[in-house]
Design a protein around this motif. Structure first.
Motif, PDB file in Angstrom:
ATOM      1  N   LYS A  89      29.282  32.589  49.228  1.00  0.00           N
ATOM      2  CA  LYS A  89      28.005  32.016  49.815  1.00  0.00           C
ATOM      3  C   LYS A  89      27.115  30.967  49.172  1.00  0.00           C
ATOM      4  CE  LYS A  89      26.582  37.050  50.926  1.00  0.00           C
ATOM      5  NZ  LYS A  89      25.506  37.845  50.799  1.00  0.00           N
ATOM      6  N   TYR A  90      27.446  30.685  47.784  1.00  0.00           N
ATOM      7  CA  TYR A  90      26.671  29.740  47.077  1.00  0.00           C
ATOM      8  C   TYR A  90      27.745  28.489  46.367  1.00  0.00           C
ATOM      9  CZ  TYR A  90      23.202  33.200  47.195  1.00  0.00           C
ATOM     10  OH  TYR A  90      22.433  34.241  47.986  1.00  0.00           O
ATOM     11  N   GLU A  91      28.700  28.457  47.245  1.00  0.00           N
ATOM     12  CA  GLU A  91      29.909  27.514  46.493  1.00  0.00           C
ATOM     13  C   GLU A  91      29.403  26.046  46.440  1.00  0.00           C
ATOM     14  OE1 GLU A  91      33.540  27.626  48.613  1.00  0.00           O
ATOM     15  OE2 GLU A  91      32.491  27.817  50.459  1.00  0.00           O
ATOM     16  N   ASN A  92      28.754  25.682  47.300  1.00  0.00           N
ATOM     17  CA  ASN A  92      28.055  24.412  47.344  1.00  0.00           C
ATOM     18  C   ASN A  92      26.866  24.050  46.241  1.00  0.00           C
ATOM     19  OD1 ASN A  92      30.198  23.639  49.020  1.00  0.00           O
ATOM     20  ND2 ASN A  92      28.768  24.302  50.730  1.00  0.00           N
ATOM     21  N   LYS A  93      26.374  25.260  45.764  1.00  0.00           N
ATOM     22  CA  LYS A  93      25.327  25.109  45.255  1.00  0.00           C
ATOM     23  C   LYS A  93      25.508  25.167  43.496  1.00  0.00           C
ATOM     24  CE  LYS A  93      22.295  25.938  49.133  1.00  0.00           C
ATOM     25  NZ  LYS A  93      21.247  27.009  49.716  1.00  0.00           N
ATOM     26  N   ILE A  94      26.508  25.954  43.048  1.00  0.00           N
ATOM     27  CA  ILE A  94      26.815  26.052  41.824  1.00  0.00           C
ATOM     28  C   ILE A  94      28.175  25.572  41.341  1.00  0.00           C
ATOM     29  CG2 ILE A  94      25.495  28.418  42.277  1.00  0.00           C
ATOM     30  CD1 ILE A  94      28.372  29.934  42.354  1.00  0.00           C
ATOM     31  N   ILE A  95      28.182  25.796  40.093  1.00  0.00           N
ATOM     32  CA  ILE A  95      29.580  25.338  39.521  1.00  0.00           C
ATOM     33  C   ILE A  95      30.349  26.859  39.262  1.00  0.00           C
ATOM     34  CG2 ILE A  95      30.739  24.128  37.605  1.00  0.00           C
ATOM     35  CD1 ILE A  95      28.455  22.381  37.168  1.00  0.00           C
ATOM     36  N   TYR A  96      31.537  26.969  39.669  1.00  0.00           N
ATOM     37  CA  TYR A  96      32.049  28.284  39.590  1.00  0.00           C
ATOM     38  C   TYR A  96      33.478  28.203  38.810  1.00  0.00           C
ATOM     39  CZ  TYR A  96      34.514  32.536  40.933  1.00  0.00           C
ATOM     40  OH  TYR A  96      35.396  33.545  41.020  1.00  0.00           O
ATOM     41  N   LYS A  97      33.705  28.730  37.645  1.00  0.00           N
ATOM     42  CA  LYS A  97      35.021  29.181  37.164  1.00  0.00           C
ATOM     43  C   LYS A  97      35.463  30.547  37.116  1.00  0.00           C
ATOM     44  CE  LYS A  97      35.617  24.690  34.826  1.00  0.00           C
ATOM     45  NZ  LYS A  97      36.841  24.529  35.441  1.00  0.00           N
ATOM     46  N   ARG A  98      36.742  30.983  37.117  1.00  0.00           N
ATOM     47  CA  ARG A  98      37.123  32.192  37.019  1.00  0.00           C
ATOM     48  C   ARG A  98      38.006  32.282  35.877  1.00  0.00           C
ATOM     49  NH1 ARG A  98      37.494  37.032  40.395  1.00  0.00           N
ATOM     50  NH2 ARG A  98      39.489  37.924  40.093  1.00  0.00           N
ATOM     51  N   ILE A  99      37.709  32.942  34.984  1.00  0.00           N
ATOM     52  CA  ILE A  99      38.568  33.120  33.902  1.00  0.00           C
ATOM     53  C   ILE A  99      38.896  34.627  33.397  1.00  0.00           C
ATOM     54  CG2 ILE A  99      37.556  30.906  32.908  1.00  0.00           C
ATOM     55  CD1 ILE A  99      36.220  32.765  30.642  1.00  0.00           C
ATOM     56  N   ASP A 100      40.023  34.908  32.397  1.00  0.00           N
ATOM     57  CA  ASP A 100      40.140  35.891  31.515  1.00  0.00           C
ATOM     58  C   ASP A 100      39.670  35.720  30.322  1.00  0.00           C
ATOM     59  OD1 ASP A 100      41.076  38.266  30.505  1.00  0.00           O
ATOM     60  OD2 ASP A 100      43.205  38.123  30.940  1.00  0.00           O
ATOM     61  N   ASN A 101      38.414  36.445  29.934  1.00  0.00           N
ATOM     62  CA  ASN A 101      37.779  36.500  28.662  1.00  0.00           C
ATOM     63  C   ASN A 101      38.294  37.424  27.748  1.00  0.00           C
ATOM     64  OD1 ASN A 101      36.183  38.714  29.086  1.00  0.00           O
ATOM     65  ND2 ASN A 101      34.418  37.526  29.610  1.00  0.00           N
ATOM     66  N   ASP A 102      38.922  38.291  28.069  1.00  0.00           N
ATOM     67  CA  ASP A 102      39.765  39.361  27.294  1.00  0.00           C
ATOM     68  C   ASP A 102      38.498  40.359  26.702  1.00  0.00           C
ATOM     69  OD1 ASP A 102      41.852  40.692  26.171  1.00  0.00           O
ATOM     70  OD2 ASP A 102      41.720  39.517  24.172  1.00  0.00           O
ATOM     71  N   GLY A 103      37.338  40.420  27.756  1.00  0.00           N
ATOM     72  CA  GLY A 103      36.408  41.329  27.100  1.00  0.00           C
ATOM     73  C   GLY A 103      35.634  40.870  26.286  1.00  0.00           C
ATOM     74  N   VAL A 104      35.570  39.669  25.995  1.00  0.00           N
ATOM     75  CA  VAL A 104      34.451  38.875  24.998  1.00  0.00           C
ATOM     76  C   VAL A 104      33.728  37.878  25.829  1.00  0.00           C
ATOM     77  CG1 VAL A 104      34.543  37.342  22.984  1.00  0.00           C
ATOM     78  CG2 VAL A 104      36.297  38.956  23.210  1.00  0.00           C
ATOM     79  N   ILE A 105      32.488  38.188  26.019  1.00  0.00           N
ATOM     80  CA  ILE A 105      31.793  37.333  26.748  1.00  0.00           C
ATOM     81  C   ILE A 105      31.360  35.921  26.150  1.00  0.00           C
ATOM     82  CG2 ILE A 105      29.416  38.196  25.888  1.00  0.00           C
ATOM     83  CD1 ILE A 105      28.340  38.059  28.853  1.00  0.00           C
ATOM     84  N   SER A 106      31.336  35.914  24.787  1.00  0.00           N
ATOM     85  CA  SER A 106      31.308  34.413  24.288  1.00  0.00           C
ATOM     86  C   SER A 106      32.536  33.641  24.745  1.00  0.00           C
ATOM     87  CB  SER A 106      31.565  34.778  22.763  1.00  0.00           C
ATOM     88  OG  SER A 106      30.573  35.621  22.197  1.00  0.00           O
ATOM     89  N   LYS A 107      33.490  33.939  24.960  1.00  0.00           N
ATOM     90  CA  LYS A 107      34.282  32.893  25.706  1.00  0.00           C
ATOM     91  C   LYS A 107      33.767  32.546  26.880  1.00  0.00           C
ATOM     92  CE  LYS A 107      38.758  35.062  23.763  1.00  0.00           C
ATOM     93  NZ  LYS A 107      40.179  35.544  23.819  1.00  0.00           N
ATOM     94  N   SER A 108      33.348  33.125  27.981  1.00  0.00           N
ATOM     95  CA  SER A 108      32.575  33.040  29.123  1.00  0.00           C
ATOM     96  C   SER A 108      31.398  31.768  28.922  1.00  0.00           C
ATOM     97  CB  SER A 108      32.357  33.922  30.121  1.00  0.00           C
ATOM     98  OG  SER A 108      33.530  34.722  30.370  1.00  0.00           O
ATOM     99  N   ARG A 109      30.763  32.188  28.001  1.00  0.00           N
ATOM    100  CA  ARG A 109      29.535  31.348  27.772  1.00  0.00           C
ATOM    101  C   ARG A 109      30.159  29.893  26.891  1.00  0.00           C
ATOM    102  NH1 ARG A 109      26.218  36.337  25.720  1.00  0.00           N
ATOM    103  NH2 ARG A 109      25.066  36.532  27.655  1.00  0.00           N
ATOM    104  N   ASN A 110      31.171  30.150  26.250  1.00  0.00           N
ATOM    105  CA  ASN A 110      31.586  28.809  25.499  1.00  0.00           C
ATOM    106  C   ASN A 110      32.361  27.797  26.608  1.00  0.00           C
ATOM    107  OD1 ASN A 110      30.616  29.385  22.969  1.00  0.00           O
ATOM    108  ND2 ASN A 110      32.565  30.383  22.282  1.00  0.00           N
ATOM    109  N   VAL A 111      33.040  28.463  27.649  1.00  0.00           N
ATOM    110  CA  VAL A 111      33.346  27.629  28.762  1.00  0.00           C
ATOM    111  C   VAL A 111      32.260  26.745  29.243  1.00  0.00           C
ATOM    112  CG1 VAL A 111      34.671  27.670  30.848  1.00  0.00           C
ATOM    113  CG2 VAL A 111      35.637  28.868  29.127  1.00  0.00           C
TER     114      VAL A 111
END
Length: 309
Positions: free
Chosen positions: A56-78
């Motif tokens: 719904k918000y694809e034109n208003k956000i930057i979106y990436k889908r990753i596999d962070n292996d259960g480590v939220i820090s990886k998502s934040r660092n990306v």
């Protein structure tokens, strides 16, 4: 959302199967009175309705889908690596901002000199009612040692960090799996160790939702063990000494005992009495600090209750 030449805030939202909360989270960002920002959502391969919400918000956000292996820090660092803002506003996907959060933060940033802005938050109870306030930080000069001795006193969703400070000091989120549930604590310790200046804003500017699916509930049984490991890492690297390490463990044990709802009150009192007799001065100091924060929370609750209406 208006994009200007230089983005002032990058709002970073990591998420995993929090679709039922995510829309309210994103809308709280889009409703901000201050508009010079970007929203970055990093999805850890969610299997619920998260993708439908984000669509719904694809034109208003930057979106990436990753596999962070259960480590939220990886998502934040990306998100940190692709962010373009001068300041990084952290936000968990089940929390949300007041509409004037960024505006008040921007005004405060322009009037002061600091590296981290942290506001108070309204915290929900088990029924989802926001009826108490949590405030963060303290006035200690050596905030690094204070964080070591008394534990984390900052929330990710309440914090906005100057990106230049992170870049200059090579600071990001620790991706070590063994401390993944307290990587935010390690992150703020790293900033404090590098003499980062913290500004604590008493006024609540956001909502922190406590629920059975949150990390706070899921990591309850391993939290103390993980904290001991993190503190031991700082001891081994000689950032702290044995006395500071022991003080911290002593404090953590008291906090853990007070907060453990599974231990009966009588047993708690016996254990606290044993600790008090072992070290009455230290125990009195720690209990006084806990009571001081509790009283301050009550006062702030009364002062800012009107902002919930």
């Amino acid at each position: 959302m208006v994009i200007m030449n230089k983005i002032f805030f990058s709002i970073i939202i990591p998420t995993y199967n929090q679709g039922k909360f995510l829309e309210k989270c994103i809308k709280s960002c889009l409703d901000q009175t201050y508009k010079n920002y970007e929203i970055i959502v990093i999805d850890n391969n969610s299997t619920d309705i998260t993708f439908d919400v984000l669509k719904k918000y694809e034109n208003k956000i930057i979106y990436k889908r990753i596999d962070n292996d259960g480590v939220i820090s990886k998502s934040r660092n990306v998100a940190l690596n692709i962010s373009r803002g001068n300041w990084i506003a952290l936000l968990d996907s089940d929390d949300y901002f007041f509409k004037n959060k960024l505006e008040e933060a921007k005004n405060t940033i322009q009037r002061n000199n600091f590296d981290v802005f942290s506001n108070s938050e309204w915290i929900s109870d088990k029924l989802g009612n926001f009826n108490k306030i949590w405030f963060y930080g303290n006035k200690e000069k050596n905030f690094y040692l204070d964080l070591i001795k008394f534990g984390n006193s900052i929330s990710t969703s309440s914090s906005i960090i100057k990106k230049d400070f992170l870049n200059q000091n090579l600071i990001n989120f620790n991706e070590d799996k063994e401390i993944r549930n307290i990587a935010d604590y390690d992150f703020f310790l790293s900033i404090a160790k590098k003499k980062g200046k913290f500004f604590f804003y008493n006024k609540p500017l956001g909502f922190h939702l406590m629920h059975q699916e949150s990390t706070s509930f899921k990591s309850k049984n391993t939290h103390l063990i993980t904290l001991k490991k993190l503190l031991n890492n700082h001891l081994k690297s000689r950032d702290i000494n044995e006395k500071e390490f022991n003080f911290s463990l002593f404090n953590l044990l008291i906090i853990d005992m007070i907060g453990d709802k599974d231990i009966k009150l009588f047993k708690k009192l016996i254990e606290l009495c044993k600790i008090f007799l072992t070290s009455p001065v230290r125990t009195t100091f720690i209990i006084f600090r806990i009571l001081n924060k509790y009283i301050k929370s009550i006062i702030l609750n009364l002062i800012y209750k009107k902002y919930l209406s």
